[in-house]
Enzyme design. Structure first.
Site, PDB file in Angstrom:
ATOM      1  CG  HIS B 315      -1.955   1.043   1.217  1.00 34.64           C
ATOM      2  ND1 HIS B 315      -2.797   1.261   0.146  1.00 34.64           N
ATOM      3  CD2 HIS B 315      -2.285   1.985   2.142  1.00 34.64           C
ATOM      4  CE1 HIS B 315      -3.605   2.280   0.417  1.00 34.64           C
ATOM      5  NE2 HIS B 315      -3.317   2.747   1.614  1.00 34.64           N
ATOM      6  CE  LYS B 347      -1.366   3.969  -2.650  1.00 37.75           C
ATOM      7  NZ  LYS B 347      -1.247   2.524  -2.428  1.00 37.75           N
ATOM      8  CG  PHE B 411      -9.427   7.662   5.716  1.00 38.57           C
ATOM      9  CD1 PHE B 411      -8.181   7.375   6.235  1.00 38.57           C
ATOM     10  CD2 PHE B 411      -9.693   8.966   5.310  1.00 38.57           C
ATOM     11  CE1 PHE B 411      -7.209   8.357   6.338  1.00 38.57           C
ATOM     12  CE2 PHE B 411      -8.722   9.959   5.409  1.00 38.57           C
ATOM     13  CZ  PHE B 411      -7.483   9.652   5.919  1.00 38.57           C
TER      14      PHE B 411
END
Lengths: 399, 425
Positions: B315, B347, B411
């Site tokens: 992630h 990322k 989240f």
């Protein structure tokens, strides 16, 4: 033609129901209100727009921590509350072992605005205050940091996990009315196929929002001036937004029996489609095709989430006319239009009616809804979204 | 001959088409070349004024334009591009007639500021509220905005354009959405409901309010200069994620029917797992149990032991908390085997494509399997001594890769993992 089920598909029971709405909270209050023909509207607060406001609720009863309540906007509080009622009703509240592996599919909208901040920025803009960084600065200074979390669609599920401990899987479907039809469809399919044993499914809607009224006013969907039942709105089609939360606990029969749970009814089928609504009558055809997949007889009971907006309501009437021996009830008249919550509400009232051994009385002067005596053993639940999405479910008595 | 099944007796789910758009470019070829060259797609935002913002850079997709502009419109266009590429590769069904359902990971939709300002200016007053805006909203002048800002609008457009079957599902599990879309497709095929599913994740939501919202939660990097160096996963001096746009699309198929139609198999979705964290709205449980449980469920779903994973597409958001938590939990799951697993975060180059990330990174994971080459984690200059991953730092690495775990955490306690393999396991 009935949609074939795969061999060995598990039977799925509805073992928990939680409702909070403009009529009150809980099953007894709703049953009494439905039988009394009660409808709760407010035509003053957003006049000329009509809404069905949430009945007074003490959120503490299901959301004990004030800190949690503060972290949520109204739609999340309504949903978290209704989810708690459903877990109570299923007898699994606080059962960490079950809740820890309970699957959840929430159908959600979101985006509840800070109306005052928006209005203040827009007024400043109208006064000509539009320097390049103006919007950025106002948003940086005026937005409450945690408001975002009250706006995120998946944070209703997040709050249900935090407050009630439902934390197997958590999925949030979006897409107005169709979102909850698909939530029920997927939850049912997963349990039938053994991919899940027990699931919490539902939605929440706060209809008392001027930002939502604006969104639907773009499409001229709001009912104004005078309230009337959904079947009577033809000339001036529209919906009255409603506030409601509704959750169901769906469970494999074996799982429910093993823990001695008492079912309200069984959920036999949920089917859905997306018709491209480009010609009149498309929805009539779509509903008729879904009907065939349910495989019901030529008489019975049907609860619909018909919105009252046109042309979909007329299309739905045409569909209903093809099944004249079905007693119809429209939740839109009683609860207003609660978008994602409308379909779970239909499922809940179907299961409740079956478990109480009676259908609640009609609430319709046009004669489309008729009295129905006796104990229903099968209820069809229908949902046709205000702009897209059609679905149907079959709720049945357990024999 | 009986149908091929996985270790748990279920239909095997394979990938036969992939499409991708990120700030690096459109299409697999361009993305893969730039990704393995360690190029960054992060740049200073030019789409709107950045005055007054703490974070002024993002992985915007500036080479795609939509008119009139809206984040929802851009998300739709990116999804359409990625899907088009995936379908062309899969060569399944007929044009505008995809033989299965659509699962779309998409950012929550809402009326956006340009449209809200337009509405405000239509009021004709200088002091007003929503009640005044309501009076000018109807009558047909803004009809298009109803359609544009419905949550189901992108899925509806894709369903019509590509002819997917049944009711399309739009979903959000925050930063795990893309992985959830794939998981829903896998489940549908395993249930035998469909032989093919179209799973798409898209996000075009770099706009002022979205940036401000994440900024107010202190989630974004503020290392604006140079923007290319802002996203620093696993580095000691990481300070947040970089918002980005993109889309990933995958055609999933039942292995048996894919083989029967002669389709080229690009890889296998061997396992999916998901476990919710009920600790906090934005923070992970300090003991990491939900993430650990999520990875273990995924391994179990794939029928694999930790030792069989030879790459982790992390992630890796570059927020101080995520990367530390991801290391701590991964270390528990993989134990002594962890040092043997090269880990990388896309990322660092494409930023965090939020709702699309799980799908984008699944596509990159399959390209990693195809090319036997692991894209680097760029900006890895000062390793965090508390994160003992074998980070593929700054330069791509050739490696034998047979099974990749791709993680997504979001989240709302959302955790989802996928295991992708080259061959059925």
């Amino acid at each position: 033609m009935t949609e074939p089920k795969s061999a060995g598909a598990k039977e799925v029971w509805i073992t928990g129901i939680g409702i909070v709405s403009s009529l009150g909270e809980g099953l007894d209050a709703h049953w009494d209100a439905l039988n009394a023909g009660k409808i709760n509207i407010d035509d003053k607060r957003f006049a000329p727009y009509i809404v069905h406001p949430l009945a007074p609720v003490t959120f503490d009863a299901q959301i004990p921590k004030k800190g949690d309540q503060r972290q949520m906007e109204a739609w999340q509080r309504i949903g978290t509350y209704a989810a708690g009622l459903a877990l109570d009703s299923a007898g699994v509240k606080g059962n960490k072992e079950i809740l820890g592996r309970m699957d959840m599919i929430v159908a959600a909208g979101g985006g509840e605005r800070d109306i005052a901040v928006d209005a203040s920025i827009l007024s400043a803009d109208a006064k000509g205050n539009s320097s390049p960084g103006f919007l950025n600065e106002r948003l940086m200074n005026d937005l409450r940091p945690t408001l975002f979390l009250a706006q995120l669609s998946n944070l209703l599920a997040g709050n249900i996990a935090i407050v009630h401990g439902v934390c197997g899987t958590s999925r949030t479907f979006m897409g107005e009315e169709a979102a909850s039809i698909d939530a029920a469809r997927i939850a049912l399919a997963r349990i039938e196929a053994g991919q899940s044993d027990i699931a919490l499914v539902g939605a929440a809607h706060n209809g008392e929002r001027s930002d939502l009224l604006v969104l639907y006013e773009f499409g001229d969907f709001n009912l104004t001036e005078k309230f009337s039942p959904v079947w009577q709105r033809e000339d001036r089609g529209g919906f009255a937004l409603g506030s409601a939360g509704c959750f169901l606990v769906l469970e494999a029969r074996e799982h429910a029996e093993a823990r001695g749970a008492k079912p309200y009814a069984k959920l036999t089928k949920v089917v859905a489609d997306l018709a491209q609504r480009k010609q009149p009558g498309t929805v009539t055809k779509s509903l008729e095709a879904l009907w065939l997949k349910l495989g019901v007889g030529d008489s019975g009971t049907l609860i619909t989430g018909a919105t009252g907006v046109e042309p979909v309501t007329s299309d739905e009437k045409a569909f209903l006319r093809q099944h004249p021996r079905f007693a119809v009830r429209a939740t839109g008249t009683i609860f207003g239009h609660t978008l994602e919550t409308q379909f779970p509400l239909g499922l809940a009232l179907a299961a409740l009616s079956i478990s109480r051994g009676a259908l609640f009385p009609p609430n319709d002067p046009t004669g489309l809804e008729v009295e129905k005596a006796g104990s229903p053993d099968q209820i069809v639940v229908v949902g046709a979204g205000h702009w897209q999405g059609e679905g149907m479910a079959l709720v049945e008595a357990i024999k | 001959m009986s149908a091929p099944r996985d270790k748990l007796g279920r239909p095997i789910v394979v990938v036969t088409g992939m499409g991708i758009v990120t700030s690096l470019g459109a299409g697999k070829q361009d993305n893969w070349a730039k990704l393995t060259a360690g190029e960054s797609g992060i740049r200073t935002v030019t789409r709107f004024p950045i005055d007054g913002l703490k974070t002024t850079m993002a992985g915007t997709v500036d080479f795609v334009t939509v008119d009139p502009f809206s984040s929802t419109g851009l998300s739709e266009r990116l999804a359409e591009m990625a899907t088009g590429e995936a379908l062309e590769q899969a060569a399944i069904g007929a044009k505008a007639d995809f033989p299965g359902p659509l699962f779309l990971a998409v950012a929550p939709v809402e009326v956006e500021w340009p449209q809200r300002l337009e509405l405000g200016r239509a009021v004709g007053k200088t002091e007003f509220g929503y009640e005044d805006m309501l009076r000018v909203s109807g009558g047909g002048r803004f009809t298009a905005y109803h359609r544009r800002f419905m949550f189901g609008s992108i899925a509806s457009h894709l369903a019509e354009t590509f002819g997917t079957k049944g009711s399309p599902i739009s979903l959000s599990t925050a930063c795990a959405s893309g992985a959830t879309a794939i998981q829903l497709g896998v489940e549908a095929i395993r249930r035998g409901e469909a032989d093919a599913a179209l799973c798409v994740g898209t996000d075009g939501s770099v706009n002022p309010e979205a940036m401000v919202r994440f900024s107010l939660l202190s989630a974004l990097s503020t290392q604006n200069d140079p923007p290319q160096a802002a996203s620093r996963p696993f580095s000691k001096n990481r300070d947040g994620f970089v918002m980005a746009e993109g889309a990933g699309a995958m055609v999933l198929e039942n292995y048996e029917s894919a083989i029967a139609r002669g389709a080229k198999i690009l890889g296998v979705v061997a396992g999916c797992g998901e476990l919710t964290d009920s600790f906090h709205r934005t923070r992970s449980s300090p003991d990491g149990k939900p993430i650990i449980g999520c990875m273990r469920k995924t391994l179990a779903d794939a029928g694999l032991e930790p030792e069989q994973i030879d790459h982790i597409n992390a992630h890796g958001t570059a927020t101080p908390e995520n990367d530390k938590m991801e290391y701590n939990t991964t270390a528990v799951v993989f134990g002594d085997h962890l040092p043997k697993i090269p880990v990388s975060s896309n990322k660092s180059m494409v930023g965090h494509t939020i709702s699309a990330a799980g799908a984008v990174e699944a596509v990159f994971s399959l390209l990693t399997l195809e090319h036997q080459r692991i894209p680097p984690t760029i900006n890895y200059e000062i390793p965090d001594p508390a994160i003992l991953f074998d980070v593929v730092g700054n330069k791509a690495r050739d490696a034998k890769v047979t099974a990749v775990m791709s993680n997504s955490f979001g989240f709302g306690g959302q955790n989802a993992s996928l295991i992708l393999t080259r061959e059925p396991v």
